[in-house]
Design a protein around this motif. Structure first.
Motif, PDB file in Angstrom:
ATOM      1  N   ASN A 148       0.816  -1.220   0.000  1.00  0.00           N
ATOM      2  CA  ASN A 148       0.000   0.000   0.000  1.00  0.00           C
ATOM      3  C   ASN A 148       0.845   1.262   0.000  1.00  0.00           C
ATOM      4  N   GLU A 149       2.032   1.191   0.552  1.00  0.00           N
ATOM      5  CA  GLU A 149       2.899   2.359   0.628  1.00  0.00           C
ATOM      6  C   GLU A 149       3.366   2.807  -0.749  1.00  0.00           C
ATOM      7  N   ALA A 150       3.415   1.891  -1.710  1.00  0.00           N
ATOM      8  CA  ALA A 150       3.982   2.177  -3.026  1.00  0.00           C
ATOM      9  C   ALA A 150       3.198   3.217  -3.800  1.00  0.00           C
ATOM     10  N   ILE A 151       1.960   3.483  -3.431  1.00  0.00           N
ATOM     11  CA  ILE A 151       1.142   4.443  -4.175  1.00  0.00           C
ATOM     12  C   ILE A 151       0.911   5.736  -3.392  1.00  0.00           C
ATOM     13  N   GLU A 152       1.533   5.863  -2.227  1.00  0.00           N
ATOM     14  CA  GLU A 152       1.326   7.039  -1.396  1.00  0.00           C
ATOM     15  C   GLU A 152       2.339   8.129  -1.727  1.00  0.00           C
ATOM     16  N   PRO A 153       1.933   9.404  -1.743  1.00  0.00           N
ATOM     17  CA  PRO A 153       2.871  10.507  -2.025  1.00  0.00           C
ATOM     18  C   PRO A 153       4.043  10.543  -1.053  1.00  0.00           C
ATOM     19  N   GLY A 154       3.809  10.121   0.192  1.00  0.00           N
ATOM     20  CA  GLY A 154       4.886  10.131   1.176  1.00  0.00           C
ATOM     21  C   GLY A 154       6.030   9.209   0.820  1.00  0.00           C
ATOM     22  N   PHE A 155       5.751   8.177  -0.006  1.00  0.00           N
ATOM     23  CA  PHE A 155       6.821   7.254  -0.414  1.00  0.00           C
ATOM     24  C   PHE A 155       7.837   7.966  -1.283  1.00  0.00           C
ATOM     25  N   ALA A 156       7.373   8.878  -2.136  1.00  0.00           N
ATOM     26  CA  ALA A 156       8.295   9.649  -2.978  1.00  0.00           C
ATOM     27  C   ALA A 156       9.224  10.493  -2.109  1.00  0.00           C
ATOM     28  N   GLN A 157       8.679  11.111  -1.061  1.00  0.00           N
ATOM     29  CA  GLN A 157       9.500  11.927  -0.178  1.00  0.00           C
ATOM     30  C   GLN A 157      10.524  11.071   0.564  1.00  0.00           C
ATOM     31  N   LEU A 164      19.097   9.969  -3.826  1.00  0.00           N
ATOM     32  CA  LEU A 164      19.388   9.037  -4.917  1.00  0.00           C
ATOM     33  C   LEU A 164      19.792   9.785  -6.180  1.00  0.00           C
ATOM     34  N   ASP A 165      20.726   9.201  -6.908  1.00  0.00           N
ATOM     35  CA  ASP A 165      21.052   9.696  -8.242  1.00  0.00           C
ATOM     36  C   ASP A 165      20.240   8.942  -9.298  1.00  0.00           C
ATOM     37  N   MET A 166      19.976   7.653  -9.028  1.00  0.00           N
ATOM     38  CA  MET A 166      19.231   6.798  -9.953  1.00  0.00           C
ATOM     39  C   MET A 166      18.297   5.903  -9.146  1.00  0.00           C
ATOM     40  N   ALA A 167      17.345   5.288  -9.836  1.00  0.00           N
ATOM     41  CA  ALA A 167      16.453   4.305  -9.209  1.00  0.00           C
ATOM     42  C   ALA A 167      16.110   3.231 -10.224  1.00  0.00           C
ATOM     43  N   ILE A 168      16.100   1.979  -9.761  1.00  0.00           N
ATOM     44  CA  ILE A 168      15.709   0.839 -10.595  1.00  0.00           C
ATOM     45  C   ILE A 168      14.388   0.299 -10.046  1.00  0.00           C
ATOM     46  N   TRP A 169      13.344   0.391 -10.843  1.00  0.00           N
ATOM     47  CA  TRP A 169      12.015  -0.085 -10.435  1.00  0.00           C
ATOM     48  C   TRP A 169      11.737  -1.426 -11.099  1.00  0.00           C
ATOM     49  N   HIS A 170      11.504  -2.456 -10.299  1.00  0.00           N
ATOM     50  CA  HIS A 170      11.087  -3.738 -10.860  1.00  0.00           C
ATOM     51  C   HIS A 170       9.579  -3.865 -10.687  1.00  0.00           C
ATOM     52  N   THR A 171       8.865  -3.913 -11.805  1.00  0.00           N
ATOM     53  CA  THR A 171       7.399  -3.977 -11.843  1.00  0.00           C
ATOM     54  C   THR A 171       6.769  -2.983 -10.862  1.00  0.00           C
ATOM     55  N   SER A 182       7.313  12.193  -9.304  1.00  0.00           N
ATOM     56  CA  SER A 182       7.927  13.058  -8.288  1.00  0.00           C
ATOM     57  C   SER A 182       9.442  12.927  -8.309  1.00  0.00           C
ATOM     58  N   LEU A 183       9.925  11.695  -8.453  1.00  0.00           N
ATOM     59  CA  LEU A 183      11.372  11.497  -8.527  1.00  0.00           C
ATOM     60  C   LEU A 183      11.943  12.096  -9.804  1.00  0.00           C
ATOM     61  N   LYS A 184      11.213  11.939 -10.897  1.00  0.00           N
ATOM     62  CA  LYS A 184      11.673  12.494 -12.168  1.00  0.00           C
ATOM     63  C   LYS A 184      11.767  14.014 -12.093  1.00  0.00           C
ATOM     64  N   ASP A 185      10.773  14.648 -11.476  1.00  0.00           N
ATOM     65  CA  ASP A 185      10.782  16.103 -11.332  1.00  0.00           C
ATOM     66  C   ASP A 185      11.940  16.579 -10.458  1.00  0.00           C
ATOM     67  N   GLY A 187      14.906  15.247 -10.552  1.00  0.00           N
ATOM     68  CA  GLY A 187      16.171  14.975 -11.234  1.00  0.00           C
ATOM     69  C   GLY A 187      16.742  13.592 -11.016  1.00  0.00           C
ATOM     70  N   VAL A 188      15.960  12.658 -10.461  1.00  0.00           N
ATOM     71  CA  VAL A 188      16.442  11.297 -10.251  1.00  0.00           C
ATOM     72  C   VAL A 188      16.266  10.494 -11.540  1.00  0.00           C
ATOM     73  N   GLN A 189      17.368   9.987 -12.078  1.00  0.00           N
ATOM     74  CA  GLN A 189      17.285   9.147 -13.279  1.00  0.00           C
ATOM     75  C   GLN A 189      16.671   7.796 -12.897  1.00  0.00           C
ATOM     76  N   GLN A 190      15.734   7.295 -13.719  1.00  0.00           N
ATOM     77  CA  GLN A 190      15.048   6.065 -13.382  1.00  0.00           C
ATOM     78  C   GLN A 190      14.969   5.117 -14.578  1.00  0.00           C
ATOM     79  N   VAL A 191      14.961   3.832 -14.273  1.00  0.00           N
ATOM     80  CA  VAL A 191      14.652   2.813 -15.276  1.00  0.00           C
ATOM     81  C   VAL A 191      13.616   1.880 -14.653  1.00  0.00           C
ATOM     82  N   ALA A 192      12.770   1.314 -15.499  1.00  0.00           N
ATOM     83  CA  ALA A 192      11.720   0.411 -15.022  1.00  0.00           C
ATOM     84  C   ALA A 192      11.848  -0.934 -15.723  1.00  0.00           C
ATOM     85  N   ILE A 193      11.461  -1.984 -15.006  1.00  0.00           N
ATOM     86  CA  ILE A 193      11.386  -3.336 -15.561  1.00  0.00           C
ATOM     87  C   ILE A 193       9.930  -3.742 -15.468  1.00  0.00           C
ATOM     88  N   GLN A 194       9.287  -3.958 -16.629  1.00  0.00           N
ATOM     89  CA  GLN A 194       7.854  -4.228 -16.665  1.00  0.00           C
ATOM     90  C   GLN A 194       7.536  -5.506 -17.437  1.00  0.00           C
TER      91      GLN A 194
END
Length: 380
Positions: A148-157, A164-171, A182-185, A187-194
Motif C-alpha cells: 500500500n505504501e507504493a502508491i502514497e505521495p509520502g513514499f516519494a519523499q 538518490l542519483d538513480m532508481a531501478i524499479w522492478h514492476t 515526483s522522482l523524475k521532477d 532529477g532522479v534518473q530512473q529505469v523500469a522493468i515491466q
C-alpha cells in the motif's frame, strides 16, 4: 545534574551573520534562514568536525521559531554539512570527511517486502543488483516498502531523502505513477522493468519481460502430453489479473479448455479430483502472490493436487515451498534468470542509458518442465 557544557570555537552569531539585514517580506523565512546557515557553515568549516551553534542560539539571534531552525538543520544534515546528535549538540562536519573511494552514483532499488518472502527470483535479483553495482563503483541503496505504501505521495519523499542519483524499479505498482513522476521532477534518473502482458504507461526508459513466448512452449508441451483441461486459480495481484487474458488465449489456441477456480487449495482440490475422472487435467498458477497464499495455507493439499493433476505449473516464477524440500514432487516452472536481468541492467548503467523514454531491451521467460523441488532447495 547540569548538562556538560559543549566547548565552542566559533565566533558569536552577531559577528558571523553581521551582513544579515532581516527577512524580506516577500520571501520564505525558512528558505532565507537555510541559505544564511549554509553560507556560514561553509565559511566556518575546518579540517576536523567542530561544535556548531545550538538551535536555540540561532532561533534567538534571528528571532524565528525553534521549529523553523530545526527544519533548516535537518536539511543541512541531509546535505552532509551538519551532524545533529539528538538531545545533545550539533557538529559542523569537517573537510576531511570524504568517501574512501570514488562513488559513481547512489542507485536506489525499491523492494516490495512481500516479494522477498515469496519469490526466489526476487531475492536472487536484488542480491545480484547489490553485488554488481558495488563492483562497478555504485552504491546500492535498498529501500523496502509495503504494497500500500507504493502508491502514497509520502513514499516519494522517503525516497528523495535517500539522496538518490538513480532508481531501478522492478514492476512498479500500476497506481504508483505519481511516485515516479515526483522522482523524475527532482532529477532522479530512473529505469523500469515491466511485464509485456501488464504494461503501465511510465515515462522512463523501460526493460520488458516477455512471458508469452514461454507460455506457448508450456501449452504445446501440455497438449502433446494429452492434457485437455487446465484449472486456473483466480489471481489476486492486479498485474496478474491483467496478464490472465493472454495466458488463457495461449491455452485455448492449443485446444486446452480453461476452468477458473477460487483462490484456495480446497477449491482447486475439488475441481482437480472431479475433472481428473473425465479428462487429463493440469493446474496453472498465474499469480505468485495468490500461489503463495494457496500453497502456504495447506501444503499437504497441494501435495495431493500435484499427485492428482497431470501437471502443475507455476507460471509467474517459482515460489518458496520448504514443505517440499525433502519430498518427491515436480512442477513446471515459467520464469526469468535473475542474474541475467541484473547483469544486463547494470552493464547498461555503466555504459550510460539514454535519458529518453524508449524501450531498452526485452527479456524472454524460460520454460522448465518437471522441475524437482528437491533440486530447488533454497535457504531464505
Amino acid at each position: 545534574m547540569a548538562r556538560k557544557q559543549i566547548p565552542r570555537e566559533l565566533p558569536a552569531p552577531e559577528q558571523v551573520f553581521r551582513e544579515f539585514t532581516g527577512f524580506p517580506q516577500d520571501a520564505s523565512k525558512q528558505f532565507v534562514l537555510l541559505t544564511e546557515l549554509r553560507k556560514a557553515a561553509k565559511k566556518l568549516k575546518k579540517r576536523q568536525p567542530i561544535p556548531f551553534y545550538s538551535m536555540r542560539e540561532i532561533a534567538d539571534h534571528f528571532g524565528t521559531p525553534l521549529r523553523t531552525v530545526a527544519l533548516a538543520y535537518e536539511t543541512l544534515e541531509r546535505e552532509g554539512i551538519l551532524n545533529c546528535i539528538r538531545s545533545s549538540h550539533t557538529m559542523l562536519v569537517g573537510k576531511t570527511q570524504a568517501p574512501r573511494s570514488p562513488v559513481r552514483a547512489v542507485v536506489g532499488i525499491p523492494i516490495w517486502l512481500h516479494s522477498l518472502v515469496v519469490s526466489p527470483y526476487a531475492r536472487t535479483l536484488h542480491m545480484s543488483f547489490e553485488e554488481l553495482l558495488r563492483e562497478n563503483g555504485f552504491v546500492a541503496d535498498m529501500v523496502f516498502f509495503n504494497e500500500n505504501e507504493a502508491i502514497e505521495p509520502g513514499f516519494a519523499q522517503r525516497l528523495l531523502h535517500h539522496n538518490l542519483d538513480m532508481a531501478i524499479w522492478h514492476t512498479p505498482h500500476p497506481l504508483g505513477l505519481n511516485v515516479l513522476l515526483s522522482l523524475k521532477d527532482s532529477g532522479v534518473q530512473q529505469v523500469a522493468i515491466q511485464h509485456t502482458d501488464s504494461p503501465t504507461s511510465i515515462p522512463v526508459p523501460t526493460y520488458w519481460m516477455d512471458w508469452v513466448s514461454a507460455y506457448y512452449r508450456l501449452a504445446k508441451n501440455w497438449q502433446d502430453s494429452g492434457i485437455e483441461r487446465v484449472i486456473v486459480p483466480d489471481p489476486v495481484y492486479l498485474p496478474s489479473k491483467r496478464a490472465l487474458k493472454n495466458f488463457i488465449n495461449v491455452l485455448t489456441q492449443h485446444k486446452l479448455e480453461v476452468e477458473m477456480a477460487e483462490c484456495s487449495a480446497h477449491s482447486i482440490m475439488e475441481k482437480a479430483a472431479f475433472t481428473r475422472r473425465k479428462v487429463p487435467t493440469a493446474v496453472a498458477f498465474v499469480d505468485q502472490q495468490g500461489a503463495d497464499s494457496i500453497c502456504s495455507e495447506d501444503p499437504v493439499l497441494i501435495e495431493e493436487i500435484i499427485r492428482l493433476a497431470a501437471r502443475v505449473g507455476f507460471c509467474r516464477g517459482p515460489i518458496r515451498l520448504p514443505y517440499f524440500n525433502h519430498r518427491p514432487a515436480s512442477v513446471d516452472v515459467v520464469g526469468f534468470r535473475a542474474r541475467e536481468v541484473a547483469e544486463r541492467v547494470v552493464t547498461d548503467l555503466v555504459r550510460g542509458i539514454d535519458a529518453g523514454n524508449g524501450n531498452i531491451h526485452t527479456f524472454y521467460a524460460n520454460y522448465d518442465p518437471q522441475v524437482s523441488f528437491n533440486r530447488q532447495t533454497e535457504t531464505l
